[in-house]
Design a protein around this motif. Structure first.
Motif, PDB file in Angstrom:
ATOM      1  N   ILE A 101       0.866  -1.185   0.000  1.00 59.69           N
ATOM      2  CA  ILE A 101       0.000   0.000   0.000  1.00 59.69           C
ATOM      3  C   ILE A 101       0.908   1.242   0.000  1.00 59.69           C
ATOM      4  O   ILE A 101       1.723   1.423   0.913  1.00 59.69           O
ATOM      5  CB  ILE A 101      -0.906   0.005   1.248  1.00 59.69           C
ATOM      6  CG1 ILE A 101      -1.686  -1.311   1.323  1.00 59.69           C
ATOM      7  CG2 ILE A 101      -1.835   1.208   1.228  1.00 59.69           C
ATOM      8  CD1 ILE A 101      -2.425  -1.517   2.628  1.00 59.69           C
ATOM      9  N   SER A 111      -6.014   9.860   4.844  1.00 61.25           N
ATOM     10  CA  SER A 111      -6.372   8.449   5.043  1.00 61.25           C
ATOM     11  C   SER A 111      -6.707   7.746   3.732  1.00 61.25           C
ATOM     12  O   SER A 111      -7.649   6.957   3.656  1.00 61.25           O
ATOM     13  CB  SER A 111      -7.547   8.320   6.024  1.00 61.25           C
ATOM     14  OG  SER A 111      -7.204   8.875   7.266  1.00 61.25           O
ATOM     15  N   MET A 113      -5.132   5.439   2.382  1.00 64.37           N
ATOM     16  CA  MET A 113      -4.977   3.987   2.568  1.00 64.37           C
ATOM     17  C   MET A 113      -6.301   3.388   3.033  1.00 64.37           C
ATOM     18  O   MET A 113      -6.788   2.408   2.467  1.00 64.37           O
ATOM     19  CB  MET A 113      -3.874   3.696   3.591  1.00 64.37           C
ATOM     20  CG  MET A 113      -3.855   2.253   4.042  1.00 64.37           C
ATOM     21  SD  MET A 113      -2.430   1.894   5.115  1.00 64.37           S
ATOM     22  CE  MET A 113      -2.962   0.360   5.857  1.00 64.37           C
ATOM     23  N   ASN A 140       5.589   1.066  11.905  1.00 70.42           N
ATOM     24  CA  ASN A 140       4.922   1.810  10.829  1.00 70.42           C
ATOM     25  C   ASN A 140       3.502   2.204  11.273  1.00 70.42           C
ATOM     26  O   ASN A 140       2.506   1.726  10.729  1.00 70.42           O
ATOM     27  CB  ASN A 140       4.878   0.933   9.571  1.00 70.42           C
ATOM     28  CG  ASN A 140       4.407   1.686   8.337  1.00 70.42           C
ATOM     29  OD1 ASN A 140       4.070   2.884   8.412  1.00 70.42           O
ATOM     30  ND2 ASN A 140       4.372   1.017   7.203  1.00 70.42           N
ATOM     31  N   HIS A 200       6.279   6.898  18.200  1.00 68.88           N
ATOM     32  CA  HIS A 200       7.568   6.307  17.822  1.00 68.88           C
ATOM     33  C   HIS A 200       8.458   6.045  19.044  1.00 68.88           C
ATOM     34  O   HIS A 200       9.200   5.072  19.075  1.00 68.88           O
ATOM     35  CB  HIS A 200       8.277   7.198  16.802  1.00 68.88           C
ATOM     36  CG  HIS A 200       7.513   7.275  15.519  1.00 68.88           C
ATOM     37  ND1 HIS A 200       7.701   6.391  14.484  1.00 68.88           N
ATOM     38  CD2 HIS A 200       6.506   8.087  15.129  1.00 68.88           C
ATOM     39  CE1 HIS A 200       6.859   6.673  13.511  1.00 68.88           C
ATOM     40  NE2 HIS A 200       6.121   7.697  13.878  1.00 68.88           N
TER      41      HIS A 200
HETATM   42  C1  LIG Z   1       1.070   3.993   5.192  1.00 69.65           C
HETATM   43  C2  LIG Z   1       0.574   5.052   4.202  1.00 69.65           C
HETATM   44  C3  LIG Z   1       0.036   4.361   2.963  1.00 69.65           C
HETATM   45  C4  LIG Z   1      -0.555   5.832   4.891  1.00 69.65           C
HETATM   46  O1  LIG Z   1      -0.844   6.993   4.140  1.00 69.65           O
HETATM   47  P1  LIG Z   1      -2.217   7.795   4.353  1.00 69.65           P
HETATM   48  O2  LIG Z   1      -3.371   6.932   3.998  1.00 69.65           O
HETATM   49  O3  LIG Z   1      -2.103   9.108   3.665  1.00 69.65           O
HETATM   50  O4  LIG Z   1      -2.260   7.950   5.936  1.00 69.65           O
HETATM   51  P2  LIG Z   1      -2.373   9.312   6.779  1.00 69.65           P
HETATM   52  O5  LIG Z   1      -1.177  10.166   6.567  1.00 69.65           O
HETATM   53  O6  LIG Z   1      -3.723   9.898   6.455  1.00 69.65           O
HETATM   54  O7  LIG Z   1      -2.306   8.806   8.285  1.00 69.65           O
HETATM   55  C5  LIG Z   1      -3.231   7.941   8.855  1.00 69.65           C
HETATM   56  C6  LIG Z   1      -3.074   7.961  10.349  1.00 69.65           C
HETATM   57  O8  LIG Z   1      -1.736   7.672  10.745  1.00 69.65           O
HETATM   58  C7  LIG Z   1      -1.202   8.735  11.530  1.00 69.65           C
HETATM   59  N1  LIG Z   1       0.174   8.933  11.095  1.00 69.65           N
HETATM   60  C8  LIG Z   1       0.577   9.319   9.881  1.00 69.65           C
HETATM   61  N2  LIG Z   1       1.923   9.391   9.826  1.00 69.65           N
HETATM   62  C9  LIG Z   1       2.354   9.023  11.060  1.00 69.65           C
HETATM   63  C10 LIG Z   1       3.634   8.891  11.648  1.00 69.65           C
HETATM   64  N3  LIG Z   1       4.760   9.114  10.961  1.00 69.65           N
HETATM   65  N4  LIG Z   1       3.704   8.515  12.940  1.00 69.65           N
HETATM   66  C11 LIG Z   1       2.590   8.246  13.645  1.00 69.65           C
HETATM   67  N5  LIG Z   1       1.351   8.336  13.147  1.00 69.65           N
HETATM   68  C12 LIG Z   1       1.237   8.722  11.880  1.00 69.65           C
HETATM   69  C13 LIG Z   1      -2.047   9.942  11.204  1.00 69.65           C
HETATM   70  O9  LIG Z   1      -2.091  10.848  12.283  1.00 69.65           O
HETATM   71  C14 LIG Z   1      -3.398   9.324  10.925  1.00 69.65           C
HETATM   72  O10 LIG Z   1      -4.051   9.037  12.139  1.00 69.65           O
HETATM   73  P3  LIG Z   1      -5.434   9.764  12.519  1.00 69.65           P
HETATM   74  O11 LIG Z   1      -6.365   9.529  11.339  1.00 69.65           O
HETATM   75  O12 LIG Z   1      -5.871   9.061  13.758  1.00 69.65           O
HETATM   76  O13 LIG Z   1      -5.090  11.197  12.692  1.00 69.65           O
HETATM   77  C15 LIG Z   1       1.707   6.039   3.793  1.00 69.65           C
HETATM   78  O14 LIG Z   1       2.261   6.579   4.978  1.00 69.65           O
HETATM   79  C16 LIG Z   1       2.804   5.406   2.956  1.00 69.65           C
HETATM   80  O15 LIG Z   1       2.702   5.296   1.730  1.00 69.65           O
HETATM   81  N6  LIG Z   1       3.889   4.961   3.636  1.00 69.65           N
HETATM   82  C17 LIG Z   1       5.045   4.340   2.973  1.00 69.65           C
HETATM   83  C18 LIG Z   1       4.735   2.931   2.477  1.00 69.65           C
HETATM   84  C19 LIG Z   1       4.138   2.066   3.566  1.00 69.65           C
HETATM   85  O16 LIG Z   1       4.596   2.037   4.683  1.00 69.65           O
HETATM   86  N7  LIG Z   1       3.062   1.322   3.213  1.00 69.65           N
HETATM   87  C20 LIG Z   1       2.331   0.440   4.128  1.00 69.65           C
HETATM   88  C21 LIG Z   1       2.809  -0.953   3.995  1.00 69.65           C
HETATM   89  S1  LIG Z   1       1.794  -2.051   4.974  1.00 69.65           S
END
Ligand SMILES: CC(C)(COP(=O)(O)OP(=O)(O)OC[C@H]1O[C@@H](n2cnc3c(N)ncnc32)[C@H](O)[C@@H]1OP(=O)(O)O)[C@@H](O)C(=O)NCCC(=O)NCCS
Length: 257
Positions: A101, A111, A113, A140, A200
């Motif tokens: 993802i 959000s 994802m 993560n 973290h």
């Molecule tokens: C994981 C990922 C897909 C999520 O992206 P997204 O859907 O835009 O998620 P958001 O940034 O909206 O964050 C969702 C939640 O996580 C929290 N969050 C985001 N970044 C964070 C961080 N670095 N540390 C802690 N919490 C975090 C947000 O506060 C949010 O929580 P809330 O809705 O309760 O406020 C994105 O971070 C990504 O592409 N990461 C790199 C690849 C990866 O790790 N993929 C997942 C593999 S399983």
């Protein structure tokens, strides 16, 4: 970002270059300590998912630009599936697995994802699937918070058998009915695991605590933003009663794509 322009579609071979480009962009943006968040997939891996029978890909576009993508797998009977160590008791034909993802950093914070998982879940239900699974690195939280908000529960915490990375396994029993019935929690059947302002900083201690809670029959079911805690719910019968009530804790309105 203008959310009005976001569209979602199932990806095919025409999207191969865009899919690889987005993965590279995300890998470049990950800190060396975060590279294990995703498996670095080859062109051949993606061809399998774009062409595959059981493996598929969903993409989100801003105009013509691919800005988010997910692999989802609906394994067939007797096919070897990924994360075989998690819920081997559930038949392949009932499952949908989420993998790889990725959201473009410029589009994070909405959000996406969670919204992709909702979209895929409906598709999986239409294909007779009853249960979703995902494996996420414990360090993560952006990913596992989205999965919890989507209604998945943490039911196993372990090291990945392939590389030893500390991972959470989440699952959800999926069904067509709209909102789950609200459940009342009381001190006897729920436990607040305090995460504080900086998740973290807490992560090194989480692995053992989560494993302990699961051994005691608890599942991680949601976040309580007021108390900055991860909510654990004691199960009536271990591993058979996957509860789904994360919406209680997440009052944010989710707009449609
Ligand atoms: C994981 C990922 C897909 C999520 O992206 P997204 O859907 O835009 O998620 P958001 O940034 O909206 O964050 C969702 C939640 O996580 C929290 N969050 C985001 N970044 C964070 C961080 N670095 N540390 C802690 N919490 C975090 C947000 O506060 C949010 O929580 P809330 O809705 O309760 O406020 C994105 O971070 C990504 O592409 N990461 C790199 C690849 C990866 O790790 N993929 C997942 C593999 S399983």
């Amino acid at each position: 970002m203008n959310k009005k322009h976001l569209t979602v579609k199932k990806l095919d071979m025409d999207n191969l270059q865009d899919v690889i480009k987005l993965q590279q962009k995300i890998i470049n943006g990950l800190h060396p300590d975060e590279q294990h968040f995703i498996l670095h997939r080859t062109k051949e891996d993606y061809i399998k998912s774009l062409n595959g029978k059981s493996s598929n890909m969903l993409g989100v576009f801003d105009q013509d630009e691919l800005i988010a993508q997910t692999i989802f797998i609906m394994p067939q009977k007797d096919e070897a599936r990924d994360i075989p160590e998690f819920r081997p008791d559930i038949p392949n034909e009932d499952l949908v697995l989420y993998e790889a993802i990725l959201v473009d950093p410029a589009y994070r914070g909405s959000s996406l994802m969670k919204r992709m998982l909702e979209y895929i879940e409906n598709h999986a239900l239409d294909n007779g699937r009853k249960h979703s699974l995902i494996q996420i690195a414990i360090d993560n939280p952006a990913s596992w918070i989205n999965a919890l908000h989507h209604g998945m529960s943490i039911t196993k915490v372990d090291r990945d058998p392939a590389d030893g990375v500390k991972v959470l396994y989440l699952e959800k029993r999926i069904h067509h009915s709209a909102q789950p019935a609200p459940l009342s929690l009381n001190a006897q059947n729920s436990y607040n695991l305090y995460l504080g302002e900086n998740i973290h900083a807490k992560i090194p201690a989480l692995f053992n605590k989560m494993q302990y809670l699961i051994r005691q029959g608890y599942h991680g079911v949601g976040l309580n933003k007021e108390t900055k805690s991860l909510i654990w719910q004691k199960q009536e019968r271990a591993n058979t009663n996957i509860l789904n009530f994360s919406n209680i804790w997440n009052n944010k309105k989710v707009s449609s794509l």
